[in-house]
Scaffold this motif. Structure first.
Motif, short mmCIF file in Angstrom:
data_model
loop_
_atom_site.label_atom_id
_atom_site.label_comp_id
_atom_site.label_asym_id
_atom_site.label_seq_id
_atom_site.Cartn_x
_atom_site.Cartn_y
_atom_site.Cartn_z
N ASP A 64 0.68 -1.30 -0.01
CA ASP A 64 -0.08 -0.08 -0.06
C ASP A 64 0.86 1.28 0.01
O ASP A 64 0.33 2.23 0.07
N ASN A 65 2.15 1.27 -0.19
CA ASN A 65 3.10 2.58 -0.24
C ASN A 65 3.11 2.78 -1.65
O ASN A 65 3.37 3.77 -2.05
N GLY A 292 -0.76 8.43 -1.54
CA GLY A 292 -0.81 9.30 -0.24
C GLY A 292 -0.99 8.88 1.09
O GLY A 292 -0.79 9.40 1.98
N GLN A 293 -1.53 7.72 1.09
CA GLN A 293 -1.31 6.86 2.12
C GLN A 293 -0.08 6.61 3.08
O GLN A 293 0.05 7.42 4.30
N LEU A 294 0.89 6.67 2.42
CA LEU A 294 2.38 6.64 2.89
C LEU A 294 2.72 7.99 3.30
O LEU A 294 3.28 8.35 4.23
N ALA A 295 2.28 8.84 2.37
CA ALA A 295 2.86 10.39 2.64
C ALA A 295 2.28 10.82 3.84
O ALA A 295 2.72 11.79 4.66
N ASP A 296 0.87 10.61 4.28
CA ASP A 296 0.43 10.95 5.33
C ASP A 296 0.68 10.52 6.54
O ASP A 296 0.50 11.22 7.62
N LEU A 356 2.81 11.48 -6.74
CA LEU A 356 3.88 11.16 -5.59
C LEU A 356 4.89 10.23 -6.11
O LEU A 356 4.74 9.27 -5.87
N LEU A 357 5.77 10.96 -6.78
CA LEU A 357 6.97 10.28 -7.40
C LEU A 357 7.98 9.82 -6.38
O LEU A 357 8.38 10.82 -5.56
N GLN A 358 8.57 8.85 -6.53
CA GLN A 358 9.64 8.41 -5.69
C GLN A 358 11.04 8.85 -6.14
O GLN A 358 11.34 8.73 -7.39
#
Length: 588
Positions: A64-65, A292-296, A356-358
């Motif tokens: 989920d990342n 977005g879940q990772l960013a949050d 949201l690019l790595q």
């Protein structure tokens, strides 16, 4: 014929059917078990082939990342109902095990320094443990083989699976032997005692938490011993290994020389002069972007949760990076990021991937990225930062974690990037509500700090290949059901995504419908890169505003079936070949 094919699958690998870099010579006479394995040098040469079984991870593709991955993914197929025993792959790597067992069968022939012989025996058992625990994580119960099988060993070839408990006990014995006998000295490009201890600690943590949270196994009573071993093994590395965190977090993933880096326990060495390279430039805007879940989950710079702000879900791309944990911009491309230092021209996001690019692992120095499989950055395989997190989590799960433990683990990781330390009492007094919803299985007096350690793992180890295993061992696979999110778009029209106050891209309903751009100056409008919702790859959660979501999740809804999906089915043809095999629970 089918039975014969199964025999060949397990036993057909020749004595030296190793990878091409093993024994690069053309002997005048054939090498056999009787003529090889006679010296320490033979053991070293043969065991060098095992290193092809491991490598560095630089993405979290199966978790989920990731917001969107346009490449193939077995996990993506699984949660969309596309995996069956008839379509799944796997169960075809037994040749690797045979190569390892072949050495262990013949190691007694070698003469020389007994310490060196035990060292290379430990190397073989280390790699056998890696092989088998990967099999356990994928299938649960699997047949354990500690000997080389031939075509006449039908009873063993057609044996049933051994219970998880039996296999894991054997894995732990292999790792304990490796820790006791592999030498501590050596370069970080070879397995040392510290690498063996790292995998012992990692395996023990995985198994301990898996047994604790997967109550369907009825093994909760055996979890503590594994957690205690995870804590003790990691502590040995912390106190005796001479390792330390690098001051340069970015450099761990973008440097061309990590030989002397005190955080790196085991290294994938890449070198332009030696013609050894990686493909890490593909992390940026190739087939995936981050969620977005990772960013949050990255904290605010003052240590408070980003998700505790009332407007966190509606912050724009530019605003979401302000006053955050510095590791956010080392993981996800922030406004103004440039791939060309000579011009400093900002790189633009693509909404079709979520925005949201790595950038973690992306080689910043253009001279280190030469194209496909032509990147020359060194890559850590095992690093000390993970060891600190293993220790903190194991002790938290055991209920023995102290503030001192936190300070020398999570505290060090946060201090490195200028973040406040984690306070044990405060975390447990008020567990983060956002994390509590994500992990409903976490309960008890240490609930708050366990949740925060899980946050820290996700943030610190992002894109290093840990997240998928973490979700499975925590019995948090349901998080894979949630539709991935990208950035927040306040309205259709032009957006500034470089942080200079000038619009760079536009998201519009369809070609020709440019009314939202009416107030944008013509000079700026002419340079906008335009994206249209009618192109079909993404949409906005509120229609004309909201989070970027992906149409694939509409057309192929996600579902994670518990506990079935915590194991993969054995390919159907293998059950035909060996009728004594049975499918993992739920796949029968």
């Amino acid at each position: 014929m089918k039975r014969r094919l199964y025999l060949l699958m397990l036993a057909g690998a020749g004595l030296f059917s190793c990878d091409k870099d093993f024994l690069q010579r053309d002997p005048k006479t054939s090498l056999t078990e009787e003529t090889f394995f006679k010296s320490v040098s033979d053991l070293e040469t043969y065991s060098n082939g095992f290193y092809n079984f491991v490598g560095a991870n630089y993405s979290d593709i199966f978790s989920d990342n990731i917001a969107l991955n346009t490449g193939s993914s077995e996990t993506d197929n699984l949660i969309r109902g596309g995996i069956t025993a008839a379509t799944v792959g796997g169960w075809n790597n037994w040749g690797d095990l045979r190569r390892i067992n072949l050495m262990l069968k013949n190691v007694g022939q070698a003469t020389g320094d007994p310490t060196q012989i035990r060292h290379f025996t430990g190397i073989a058992r280390f790699f056998r443990a890696l092989f088998y625990y990967d099999m356990v994580k994928r299938y649960g119960d699997v047949p354990w083989y500690s000997t080389v099988l031939g075509t006449g060993d039908e009873k063993l070839l057609y044996k049933a699976k051994d219970p998880r408990t039996v296999v894991v006990d054997s894995v732990m014995k292999d790792l304990e032997y490796a820790v006791a006998n592999i030498q501590a000295s050596g370069t970080n490009t070879r397995v040392t005692r510290w690498a063996a201890l790292t995998i012992l600690a990692r395996t023990a943590l995985h198994e301990g938490t898996y047994r604790k949270y997967h109550t369907e196994l009825n093994l909760q009573g055996t979890a503590q011993a594994f957690l205690e071993r995870a804590a003790s093994a990691s502590l040995t590395i912390m106190t005796d290994g001479g390792f330390a965190l690098s001051a340069d977090y970015r450099g761990l993933f973008t440097s061309n020389n990590l030989d002397a880096n005190k955080e790196v326990i085991f290294l994938q060495k890449n070198s332009q002069s030696n013609g050894i390279a990686n493909n890490t430039h593909t992390v940026l805007d190739w087939q995936w972007a981050l969620s977005g879940q990772l960013a949050d989950e990255f904290l605010m710079a003052d240590g408070t949760p980003y998700t505790s702000q009332a407007n966190y879900a509606t912050k724009t791309f530019v605003d979401m990076f302000k006053n955050r944990d510095p590791r956010l911009t080392e993981t996800i491309m922030s406004p103004g990021f440039s791939t060309t230092p000579s011009t400093n021209a900002p790189y633009l996001i693509k909404p079709g991937f979520g925005g949201l690019l790595q950038v973690k692992f992306y080689p910043r120095d253009p001279s280190l990225r030469g194209g496909w499989n032509l990147n020359y950055t060194d890559l850590p395989i095992y690093r000390f930062g993970e060891v600190l997190l293993i220790h903190a989590e194991a002790k938290a799960e055991l209920g023995t974690l102290t503030q001192s433990d936190l300070d020398k683990t999570v505290g060090l990781l946060r201090t490195r990037v200028g973040m406040p330390k984690l306070d044990l009492a405060a975390a447990n007094a008020a567990p983060d509500a956002y994390l509590a919803v994500a992990y409903p299985g976490v309960t008890g007096a240490n609930k708050g700090v366990i949740l925060e350690i899980r946050r820290e793992r996700r943030v610190e180890l992002a894109c290093e290949g840990f997240r998928y295993d973490d979700l499975f061992r925590w019995k948090a696979g349901k998080l894979l059901e949630k539709n991935s999110q990208g950035i927040y778009v306040p309205a259709l029209g032009a957006l500034d995504v470089t942080g200079d106050g000038v619009e760079d891209i536009a998201i519009l309903e369809a070609q020709g419908k440019e009314e939202p751009l009416a107030s944008v100056p013509e000079a700026i409008r002419a340079k906008l890169v335009k994206y249209y919702l009618t192109e079909g790859s993404f949409y906005l959660s509120n229609g004309t505003s909201g989070k970027i979501l992906f149409t694939k999740d509409k057309s192929q809804p996600r579902q994670f079936v518990e506990p079935k999906y915590y194991a993969r089915p054995i390919p159907l043809q293998q059950l035909v070949l060996n009728p004594n095999l049975i499918q993992p629970s739920g796949w029968e």
